[in-house]
Design a protein around this motif. Structure first.
Motif, PDB file in Angstrom:
ATOM      1  N   THR A   1       0.818  -1.217   0.000  1.00 17.25           N
ATOM      2  CA  THR A   1       0.000   0.000   0.000  1.00 17.25           C
ATOM      3  C   THR A   1       0.845   1.258   0.000  1.00 17.25           C
ATOM      4  OG1 THR A   1      -0.132  -0.166   2.414  1.00 17.25           O
ATOM      5  CG2 THR A   1      -1.966  -1.067   1.149  1.00 17.25           C
ATOM      6  N   ASN A   2       2.045   1.174   0.577  1.00 17.37           N
ATOM      7  CA  ASN A   2       2.907   2.353   0.637  1.00 17.37           C
ATOM      8  C   ASN A   2       3.850   2.436  -0.560  1.00 17.37           C
ATOM      9  OD1 ASN A   2       1.843   3.218   3.106  1.00 17.37           O
ATOM     10  ND2 ASN A   2       3.141   1.751   4.209  1.00 17.37           N
ATOM     11  N   THR A   3       3.667   1.511  -1.480  1.00 22.34           N
ATOM     12  CA  THR A   3       4.521   1.481  -2.668  1.00 22.34           C
ATOM     13  C   THR A   3       3.983   2.459  -3.698  1.00 22.34           C
ATOM     14  OG1 THR A   3       4.943  -0.855  -2.261  1.00 22.34           O
ATOM     15  CG2 THR A   3       5.522  -0.009  -4.436  1.00 22.34           C
ATOM     16  N   THR A   4       4.835   3.318  -4.191  1.00 27.28           N
ATOM     17  CA  THR A   4       4.409   4.302  -5.184  1.00 27.28           C
ATOM     18  C   THR A   4       4.204   3.621  -6.529  1.00 27.28           C
ATOM     19  OG1 THR A   4       6.684   4.835  -5.805  1.00 27.28           O
ATOM     20  CG2 THR A   4       5.703   6.107  -3.999  1.00 27.28           C
ATOM     21  N   GLU A   5       3.476   4.282  -7.375  1.00 27.63           N
ATOM     22  CA  GLU A   5       3.218   3.742  -8.708  1.00 27.63           C
ATOM     23  C   GLU A   5       4.521   3.535  -9.458  1.00 27.63           C
ATOM     24  OE1 GLU A   5       0.771   2.243 -11.597  1.00 27.63           O
ATOM     25  OE2 GLU A   5       0.127   3.012  -9.648  1.00 27.63           O
ATOM     26  N   LYS A   6       5.499   4.413  -9.161  1.00 26.12           N
ATOM     27  CA  LYS A   6       6.779   4.369  -9.855  1.00 26.12           C
ATOM     28  C   LYS A   6       7.552   3.083  -9.568  1.00 26.12           C
ATOM     29  CE  LYS A   6      11.218   6.860  -9.883  1.00 26.12           C
ATOM     30  NZ  LYS A   6      11.980   8.009  -9.305  1.00 26.12           N
ATOM     31  N   HIS A   7       7.479   2.603  -8.307  1.00 30.18           N
ATOM     32  CA  HIS A   7       8.277   1.440  -7.899  1.00 30.18           C
ATOM     33  C   HIS A   7       7.457   0.171  -7.733  1.00 30.18           C
ATOM     34  CE1 HIS A   7      10.647   4.964  -6.225  1.00 30.18           C
ATOM     35  NE2 HIS A   7      11.474   4.412  -7.129  1.00 30.18           N
ATOM     36  N   ARG A   8       6.161   0.209  -8.138  1.00 30.62           N
ATOM     37  CA  ARG A   8       5.282  -0.926  -7.879  1.00 30.62           C
ATOM     38  C   ARG A   8       5.758  -2.179  -8.605  1.00 30.62           C
ATOM     39  NH1 ARG A   8      -1.103  -0.138  -8.154  1.00 30.62           N
ATOM     40  NH2 ARG A   8      -0.642   0.829  -6.157  1.00 30.62           N
ATOM     41  N   ARG A   9       6.195  -2.061  -9.866  1.00 25.16           N
ATOM     42  CA  ARG A   9       6.612  -3.238 -10.630  1.00 25.16           C
ATOM     43  C   ARG A   9       7.854  -3.889 -10.003  1.00 25.16           C
ATOM     44  NH1 ARG A   9       6.351  -1.293 -16.949  1.00 25.16           N
ATOM     45  NH2 ARG A   9       4.239  -0.420 -16.915  1.00 25.16           N
ATOM     46  N   GLN A  10       8.783  -3.057  -9.596  1.00 26.80           N
ATOM     47  CA  GLN A  10      10.006  -3.611  -9.004  1.00 26.80           C
ATOM     48  C   GLN A  10       9.695  -4.364  -7.718  1.00 26.80           C
ATOM     49  OE1 GLN A  10      12.461  -0.145  -8.554  1.00 26.80           O
ATOM     50  NE2 GLN A  10      13.234  -0.217 -10.669  1.00 26.80           N
ATOM     51  N   LYS A  11       8.831  -3.774  -6.914  1.00 29.29           N
ATOM     52  CA  LYS A  11       8.444  -4.414  -5.655  1.00 29.29           C
ATOM     53  C   LYS A  11       7.740  -5.746  -5.932  1.00 29.29           C
ATOM     54  CE  LYS A  11       7.094  -4.487  -1.198  1.00 29.29           C
ATOM     55  NZ  LYS A  11       8.004  -4.638  -0.062  1.00 29.29           N
ATOM     56  N   TYR A  12       6.863  -5.728  -6.861  1.00 30.36           N
ATOM     57  CA  TYR A  12       6.109  -6.933  -7.229  1.00 30.36           C
ATOM     58  C   TYR A  12       7.064  -8.011  -7.719  1.00 30.36           C
ATOM     59  CZ  TYR A  12       3.049  -9.870 -10.129  1.00 30.36           C
ATOM     60  OH  TYR A  12       2.397 -10.921 -10.727  1.00 30.36           O
ATOM     61  N   THR A  13       8.015  -7.617  -8.595  1.00 31.29           N
ATOM     62  CA  THR A  13       8.950  -8.591  -9.170  1.00 31.29           C
ATOM     63  C   THR A  13       9.851  -9.182  -8.096  1.00 31.29           C
ATOM     64  OG1 THR A  13       8.963  -7.409 -11.261  1.00 31.29           O
ATOM     65  CG2 THR A  13      10.802  -8.903 -10.850  1.00 31.29           C
ATOM     66  N   PHE A  14      10.409  -8.320  -7.280  1.00 27.66           N
ATOM     67  CA  PHE A  14      11.335  -8.767  -6.243  1.00 27.66           C
ATOM     68  C   PHE A  14      10.679  -9.772  -5.306  1.00 27.66           C
ATOM     69  CE2 PHE A  14      12.810  -8.043  -1.844  1.00 27.66           C
ATOM     70  CZ  PHE A  14      14.094  -8.546  -1.945  1.00 27.66           C
ATOM     71  N   GLU A  15       9.481  -9.414  -4.778  1.00 20.21           N
ATOM     72  CA  GLU A  15       8.816 -10.278  -3.804  1.00 20.21           C
ATOM     73  C   GLU A  15       8.323 -11.564  -4.450  1.00 20.21           C
ATOM     74  OE1 GLU A  15       9.044  -9.783  -0.815  1.00 20.21           O
ATOM     75  OE2 GLU A  15       9.312  -7.641  -0.496  1.00 20.21           O
ATOM     76  N   LEU A  16       7.832 -11.465  -5.684  1.00 17.54           N
ATOM     77  CA  LEU A  16       7.297 -12.650  -6.355  1.00 17.54           C
ATOM     78  C   LEU A  16       8.402 -13.659  -6.650  1.00 17.54           C
ATOM     79  CD1 LEU A  16       5.128 -14.289  -7.812  1.00 17.54           C
ATOM     80  CD2 LEU A  16       5.475 -12.853  -9.833  1.00 17.54           C
ATOM     81  N   ILE A  17       9.531 -13.187  -7.224  1.00 19.75           N
ATOM     82  CA  ILE A  17      10.597 -14.115  -7.602  1.00 19.75           C
ATOM     83  C   ILE A  17      11.201 -14.773  -6.365  1.00 19.75           C
ATOM     84  CG2 ILE A  17      12.886 -14.283  -8.667  1.00 19.75           C
ATOM     85  CD1 ILE A  17      10.533 -14.044 -10.631  1.00 19.75           C
ATOM     86  N   ARG A  18      11.453 -14.021  -5.324  1.00 24.13           N
ATOM     87  CA  ARG A  18      11.983 -14.594  -4.091  1.00 24.13           C
ATOM     88  C   ARG A  18      11.061 -15.686  -3.560  1.00 24.13           C
ATOM     89  NH1 ARG A  18      11.888 -11.814   0.150  1.00 24.13           N
ATOM     90  NH2 ARG A  18      13.745 -12.563   1.256  1.00 24.13           N
ATOM     91  N   PHE A  19       9.738 -15.353  -3.457  1.00 23.12           N
ATOM     92  CA  PHE A  19       8.775 -16.306  -2.899  1.00 23.12           C
ATOM     93  C   PHE A  19       8.611 -17.513  -3.810  1.00 23.12           C
ATOM     94  CE2 PHE A  19       4.377 -17.837  -2.477  1.00 23.12           C
ATOM     95  CZ  PHE A  19       4.362 -18.180  -1.136  1.00 23.12           C
ATOM     96  N   ALA A  20       8.549 -17.273  -5.114  1.00 23.19           N
ATOM     97  CA  ALA A  20       8.340 -18.377  -6.056  1.00 23.19           C
ATOM     98  C   ALA A  20       9.527 -19.333  -6.046  1.00 23.19           C
ATOM     99  CB  ALA A  20       8.105 -17.812  -7.455  1.00 23.19           C
TER     100      ALA A  20
END
Length: 1494
Positions: free
Chosen positions: A151-170
């Motif tokens: 929720t505190n992730t800006t639109e600018k960094h949303r993709r990076q946050k999504y990618t980082f957390e998804l790849i680590r978890f996956a």
């Protein structure tokens, strides 16, 4: 002894309480327990009943129970056994209650979206909590979870946050070989709280997933496997607390490293770094970089595994031993994954829930065509679009109501399924009980269309409420809905099913759906009428546990949860016959067919389709038994008779005449709606004949039956025209509607309905030269002669019909063994033989005992049938009265069994009323009549006894289905009299008259019981008042009841008239019983006082009638006529006063009576009388003027106004003879001059002679224009008119200056009328001379009251020459009519006295006499002026002048005279505005009217 009795009473009370307690559930909270509940609990834990009663007698409740200690129990004298049981189980009870409370307080957890599913109907709610935690590896199959607030992730960094957390978890899940789900938009503090994320574009997340896999896994094989293991993201909608969409979603990605895909692969990742946003934030705060999990800062390779609730990189700078060890174990880990998958393979589970669903939803009948349940109520929560395709079964069900808790349902929820069906949208507040239950249900159209109740807003600007506030904001009104629907006077007890559709997971113990469940649970007193349907075990478990925790109710046996909604849909659809699901067709133009859709929009019509009954699986023998036993014919009976091997349906003699003659003739008429009548005696098969006609003509007409004759004619007319134009807008291609109506009260009601249909056709601009709607009017009458458009069915079969019935009996006996009870058929077959019917009745009623409940109820049904057509008792009322056990399934006891051997004389029938229900009635009117005779003759059961049972049985009038209809029917039996008020036996209703004859005096008890039953009804006190003054001559009691009726009614002229009648009858009775001649002065004083009081009451009646008339003018479609009783009653009083005065010495001479002489006399005998008369001088001096005023009023009313619809003026006929009698009394006293003598008195001064001539005119009714017009309608009136003309000639000498305007007007009327009646009379003034007199008269000054008669006769005489002032005359005459007669004209129309003929002069003015001369026998233009056939005959006679005009704004402009002409009915304008038409002219007091418009 008393103590023993008291203990026995207590024991009985406790046993009763035990039954009550045993039938209800114990409250969850012990502190809420009453002493009854404490005692019930003790018995359940095996405490002896007597010891439980000891505790009960101490009134120990739940709160006290919690405080009880062992010493307290000893003090009560309980045994050691009881003490140990109570102490031990109380501890367990506390523990159990605490556990339940824990369940109840768990109010905000939700199950996560099902793993690896993408089209489930699953949503989250803001601020609720997922009931899973962030975990590590479990059994490899159960997914581990990780939450990211995102929720505190800006639109600018949303993709990076999504990618980082998804790849680590996956990567961690795949390397650990465990299923997992990562949730973006779910907080980890508070743990698992649903937050949701605003997502402008969803497709970018899947693109990012693919790009990230290719970037971070690098090796081609690993990339391909990773793409299969890392599922596409799903976006789970997040709702607000009030169930509205928040616009947010939770992003979820499932990881599934299945053995077949991964084998022994391991997954390194590359360049997996913290998101740039996080790094920037850390740098900004100057925080040191956290130590990596073993990875060098510039090292790009990593290997993640699940370590508890987080993902751990085991490649570190210090050592790679852990990494190498893990890889060495990968083969073993993969094998564990394989074994886990094999262990969790889906096992095909044998389920019986399909058959269970069939059983529960039909009540055990296994068919929805013959379901035990008559209706269904659905309660549903928030739906998901993917679910909607699986709820088509709802469209076929008899849904009474849907309680929808989805505030967005009307936009994209369950409600959208019903867009093409006629449903009524309601808010819960509309169900609040603010009046009569049936009236509220009727307004809601509760049993006519599905009622869709939005229980959490969504319509009419009603805002939704969240779970915390719903109970306080909307709970009360929803409680009103539930209470209303569960009332026994709304729905048949145990004959409806409540279905909870759990479309969304319910986990809130304070949620609206759970609260509503509890409401139904309480109203239905248990769960047996509730069915819960969910499509998954998770939702079911939550639901079951919440109910168990809050209400201690096990709902598991009433739940379906192992079937998907698709399976539920298919299963329920299979329970209908193909006929129910098949498409239905209407006939179209040129043998075409039209698909009938949205049939529920025709809720007032039962439509007969082309393919009616085709594809059905109905039992032929079942339908035949119902019909032949006396039930109403159904379409199935006609259908089966056309099947191969069946004998054709019996054609009655009138059938071919109707098909081949009447209907073709009707179709040649020109009005848009026409009707013909099938008049019949009760039970003669006329309804069957009418339906047979419809069945035969269903290919040529669009056929339908009007279901409820008491409903709004306007709404019914709209549906009839809707059926006419259904998918056929062009006139040449439309097929007319053939509409059957049954049991209208009066022919005028049929004409009202006909007019409504014609007005609706005109409103929709449907103009036609032939009927677009043909009504088959089936109506009960006592007798009637057959005419061209009417057939009469009597209780007598022709020889041909008898032979057909004999043949049919042979066919029936081949397939039916029980033909002896086919009484409906056998009565006709026996040609209505009284011997046969009496034999059936006598044998059935052997051993009748009125003390038995079923005998009482049967007797009541017999009485209802005999004295009120269509009266019934509802099935539920009968069941309750007979004490039958009603269950929520097909094992219930049938009501027929409750009547025992009398059941063969009864039938069930559907009743379409404000609330539709099933009723019970006697099979045939002849059976009912013979039963009533037999009960009296052989069993000593009187009508009064039965009526008293009916009136004093409170159950009939409490909360029972059909209560209001029953009350109306019973009211009608007591109050409604026969049409003729002259006959002695019609002073009261037939029932009351018959009770008077059978058991004199008992009628008073019946009426007093009726008052108790109808406490607020005005007609019953009025009836009692009439009874006391007519039969008992107890005028004191009569006054009390009359005044009570008046007080209850407010301002009602008929109740005021009852008060008047009490005084009038008291006066007549007192005078009639007074044998003194002359009467005494005291008696005279009493009589005149009473007469004055009666007159004042009459004046009040007149004033009230005037107020009512003004009120009615403001209403539409109100045909209630003006109440003339006040004027008539005043004449009764005045006539009686004349008779009284004629028996007093001062007025023994009639010569003195007319002068109201009250002077003192020297005659000692007369002196006391003069003193009395002096006290009443004001009343007596107004006597003559009052009578004259009443005569003129009634004369004007009945001469100038006629019934709105063609027919006899029953109101006039009812009092005409008595008014003539009173007028004769009046003239004998006040008009004694003889014309023959007066004519020969040559030397009398002019003023005296004029006064005496006026007396002669008054005697001949020649002093008013309405009196003269009345001669137009009387036989042998020419000599009187000649005498009147002679009388007027005397003082209408042109040389005199004292002529009155009204005298001249009357003289003109007399000439015109005489010229019509006796054209060759020598006393008629030449036409041109009369014209000159009229033109001269028009220039004279005149009063307003003279305008109407003057301008009427002016228009009549001057129309032929198109006089220039005609528009002015018409305008002023209409204005005068509006002031004088319009307030009195409700239910009336201005009478047409003259018609425009072709000749000039007097010959151009025709009356009804001239028209009737060219008509056939039985035809009369006065009562049949709406008959097209008559006007066709008139047209052919060439007697009347045909006028041409142009239609403008529903009027006809006649350019020749520059006058607008009103059509008699606007609906006769069968062309649009601007069209030219021709017509005949009739002259009425409200202006010229157009007749026979072509």
């Amino acid at each position: 002894m008393w103590a023993l009795d008291s203990r026995m009473d207590t024991t009985r009370q406790l046993e009763n309480n035990e039954e009550i307690a045993g039938s209800s559930e114990l409250p969850v909270d012990i502190r809420d327990w009453a002493p009854d509940h404490v005692r019930q609990w003790m018995i359940e834990i095996k405490v002896d009943k007597e010891e439980a009663n000891i505790v009960y007698n101490q009134k120990i409740n739940g709160a006290c129970l919690l405080l009880l200690k062992e010493p307290n129990l000893r003090e009560l004298g309980l045994s050691m056994n009881a003490i140990i049981l109570i102490v031990h189980n109380k501890g367990l009870l506390k523990l159990k209650t605490q556990q339940q409370n824990n369940v109840v307080t768990h109010t905000s957890s939700l199950k996560p979206y099902p793993f690896n599913r993408f089209n489930e109907a699953h949503r989250y709610r803001e601020n609720t909590t997922l009931d899973v935690t962030e975990t590590g590896t479990k059994d490899l199959i159960q997914p581990c979870h990780e939450f990211k607030g995102f929720t505190n992730t800006t639109e600018k960094h949303r993709r990076q946050k999504y990618t980082f957390e998804l790849i680590r978890f996956a990567a961690a899940c795949m390397n650990s070989r465990t299923n997992g789900t990562i949730h973006f938009g779910v907080s980890d503090d508070p743990h698992g709280q649903i937050l949701g994320v605003d997502i402008p574009k969803t497709d970018e997340f899947d693109n990012q997933r693919k790009h990230a896999i290719e970037k971070h896994f690098k090796l081609e094989k690993n990339v391909q496997v990773a793409k299969m293991c890392i599922k596409p993201p799903r976006f789970v909608e997040v709702l607000r607390a009030d169930m509205m969409s928040s616009g947010k979603s939770v992003i979820e990605v499932d990881i599934e490293p299945s053995y077949n895909v991964c084998q022994d692969l391991y997954f390194n990742t590359y360049e997996v770094e913290k998101s740039q946003e996080e790094q920037e934030l850390k740098n900004k705060n100057k925080m040191p970089e956290p130590k990596a999990t073993g990875k060098k800062k510039n090292e790009s390779k990593s290997f993640f595994i699940r370590d508890g609730s987080s993902s751990k990189n085991i490649i570190t700078s210090d050592s790679s031993k852990e990494y190498e060890k893990y890889l060495a174990n990968m083969e073993h880990l993969s094998q564990l994954r394989k074994e886990a998958e094999e262990k969790h393979l889906s096992v095909v589970k044998t389920s019986v829930q399909g058959s269970k669903l069939c059983e529960m939803i039909t009540g055990g009948t296994q068919s929805l065509d013959r379901s035990h349940f008559e209706s269904y109520i659905v309660v549903a929560n928030k739906s998901h679009p993917v679910q909607l395709e699986n709820f088509s079964f709802l469209l076929y069900m008899d849904l009474l109501a849907v309680l929808d808790f989805d505030p967005e349902s009307a936009e994209h929820g369950l409600n959208t399924l019903f867009e093409k069906k006629k449903i009524n949208h309601h808010l819960p507040t509309e169900y609040k009980l603010t009046g009569v239950v049936e009236d509220i249900a009727d307004k809601l159209k509760l049993t006519k269309n599905t009622s869709w109740v939005f229980c959490n807003g969504g319509i009419k600007n009603e805002s939704p409420s969240d779970a915390d506030n719903w109970l306080t904001e909307k709970g009360s009104s929803v409680r009103d809905v539930v209470s209303f629907l569960c009332r026994k006077d709304v729905l048949h007890h145990k004959k409806f099913l409540v279905i909870f559709l759990l479309l969304n997971q319910e986990s809130d113990a304070n949620g609206p759906l759970l609260e509503t469940f509890n409401m139904f649970l309480q109203e239905l007193k248990g769960r047996n009428q509730i069915l819960c349907i969910s499509d998954n075990a998770t939702s079911y478990t939550y639901w079951k546990d919440l109910i168990q925790g809050r209400y201690r109710v096990d709902i598991s046996r009433r739940c379906i949860y192992e079937l998907s909604f698709a399976e539920v849909n298919g299963t329920i659809l299979s329970l209908w016959s193909e006929n129910r699901k098949s498409k239905r067709f209407l006939p179209g133009f040129s043998v075409s067919k039209v698909l009938l859709e949205h049939e529920d929009s025709f809720d007032m019509l039962s439509i007969l389709c082309l393919n009616q009954c085709e594809g059905g699986n109905e039992d032929k023998q079942h339908h035949e038994e119902i019909f032949y036993k006396g039930g109403k014919v159904s379409w199935w009976n006609f259908y089966f008779s056309e099947q191969p091997g069946s004998m054709p349906f019996i054609k009655r003699d009138k059938f071919d005449y109707i098909i081949n003659t009447i209907i073709p003739d009707i179709c040649n008429l020109e009005r848009s709606c026409a009707f013909f009548n099938i008049f019949h005696l009760p039970g003669c098969g006329a309804t069957t004949l009418a339906m047979h006609v419809l069945w035969t003509l269903k290919n040529k007409f669009r056929c339908a039956v009007l279901q409820d004759s008491t409903n709004d004619y306007t709404a019914a007319a709209e549906q009839v025209v809707q059926l006419l134009t259904y998918k056929k807008d062009e006139e040449p291609k439309r097929l007319p509607v053939l509409l059957m109506i049954d049991d209208f009260q009066d022919i005028s009601d049929v004409k009202k309905f006909q007019l409504q249909i014609e007005e609706e056709c005109q409103r929709q601009k449907i103009y036609s030269k032939s009927p677009q709607v043909v009504i088959v009017n089936c109506m009960r009458v006592e007798s009637f002669e057959q005419t061209d458009d009417t057939v009469f069915i009597e209780n007598n079969l022709s020889e041909k019909e008898q032979k057909l019935f004999e043949e049919k009996l042979k066919e029936i006996e081949k397939t039916n063994r029980n033909t002896k009870t086919f009484y409906g058929f056998m009565i006709l077959k026996s040609n209505y033989s009284s011997t046969y019917i009496q034999g059936v009745v006598k044998s059935t009623l052997i051993g009748f005992n009125l003390q038995h409940k079923h005998a009482q109820l049967f007797a009541v049904l017999v009485l209802l049938h005999v004295y009120c057509k269509n009266a019934v008792l509802s099935v539920s009322t009968c069941e309750e009265f007979l004490g039958l056990e009603t269950k929520a399934d097909s094992t219930s006891c049938n009501v027929e069994n409750g009547f025992k051997k009398f059941s063969t004389l009864l039938k069930k029938c559907p009743v379409d009323y404000k609330i539709s229900f099933e009723g019970v009635r006697v099979i045939h009117s002849s059976i009912a009549q013979h039963c009533l005779k037999e009960l009296s003759a052989s069993h000593g059961v009187t009508k009064a006894e039965i009526t008293n049972i009916l009136l004093t049985t409170e159950l009939f009038y409490e909360y029972t289905l059909g209560k209001q209809k029953l009350m109306q029917d019973v009211h009608s039996m007591l109050v409604r009299r026969q049409n003729s008020v002259e006959a002695e036996d019609s002073l009261f209703s037939p029932l009351i008259q018959d009770i008077m004859k059978e058991t004199p005096g008992m009628e008073e008890t019946v009426l007093l019981n009726a008052v108790k039953c109808y406490r607020k009804d005005v007609a019953i006190p009025q009836l009692l008042a009439r009874y006391y003054y007519i039969k008992k001559q107890d005028f004191s009691m009569a006054k009390d009841w009359a005044k009570k009726a008046k007080d209850l009614s407010g301002e009602n002229s008929y109740m005021c008239d009852t008060v008047s009648q009490v005084y009038v009858n008291e006066l007549k009775c007192a005078f009639r019983e007074d044998k003194d001649d002359p009467i005494s002065p005291n008696s005279l004083d009493r009589y005149l006082t009473l007469a004055k009081t009666a007159t004042e009451a009459c004046k009040e009646t007149q004033q009230t009638a005037n107020k009512e008339a003004i009120t009615r003018l403001q209403r539409q479609k109100d045909y209630t006529t003006y109440n003339t009783a006040g004027h008539f009653c005043e004449l009764q009083v005045a006539a009686t006063v004349i008779e009284i005065l004629q028996k007093t010495p001062p007025y023994k001479s009639q010569s003195e009576l007319a002068g109201s002489n009250t002077k003192q006399s020297t005659d000692a005998e007369s002196e006391p009388y003069y003193q009395v008369l002096g006290r009443h001088v004001d009343f007596l001096t107004q006597h003559k003027a009052m009578m004259k005023q009443d005569f003129v009023f009634l004369e004007t009313f009945f001469v100038n106004l006629v019934p709105f619809f063609a027919g006899k003026d029953k109101q006039k006929e009812a009092i005409k003879h008595k008014v003539c009698k009173y007028f004769q009394q009046y003239t004998e006293v006040f008009c004694k001059i003889n014309w023959s003598e007066l004519r020969n008195k040559e030397f009398m001064n002019r003023p005296n002679k004029i006064a005496q001539i006026h007396e002669c005119l008054e005697k001949n009714r020649g002093d008013t224009y309405t009196g003269l017009l009345e001669y137009l309608y009387e036989e042998n009136s020419s000599s009187t008119l000649e005498e009147i003309i002679q009388q007027y000639r005397f003082f209408l000498d042109p040389k005199t200056e004292d002529r009155e305007v009204m005298d001249t007007i009357n003289f003109i009327y007399a000439n015109v009328i005489l010229a019509n009646i006796k054209p060759k009379s020598q006393y008629i003034m030449p036409y041109q001379d009369l014209r000159k007199l009229l033109l001269n008269l028009i220039t004279w000054p005149r009063s307003f009251s003279e305008i109407l008669p003057l301008y009427y006769i002016s228009i009549v005489l001057l129309w032929q020459e198109a006089h220039r002032d005609l528009p002015t005359f018409v305008s002023q005459m209409k204005a005068s009519y509006s002031k004088e007669l319009k307030p009195l004209s409700n239910g009336k129309r201005a009478a047409v006295h003259f018609y425009l003929g072709k000749d000039r002069g007097y010959g151009g003015l025709l009356s009804y006499r001239d028209i009737n001369r060219c008509l056939g026998p039985g035809e009369d233009i006065l009562t049949q002026w709406d008959n097209e056939k008559i006007w066709k005959t008139v047209r052919n006679s060439k007697k009347l002048q045909r006028i041409s005009g142009e239609i403008r704004n529903n009027l006809i402009w006649v350019a020749d005279v520059k006058v607008y002409v009103d059509p008699m009915f606007v609906t006769q304008l069968r062309k649009g505005s601007g069209a030219r038409v021709t017509f005949f002219i009739g002259f009425s007091m409200n202006g010229p009217v157009a007749l026979d418009i072509l």
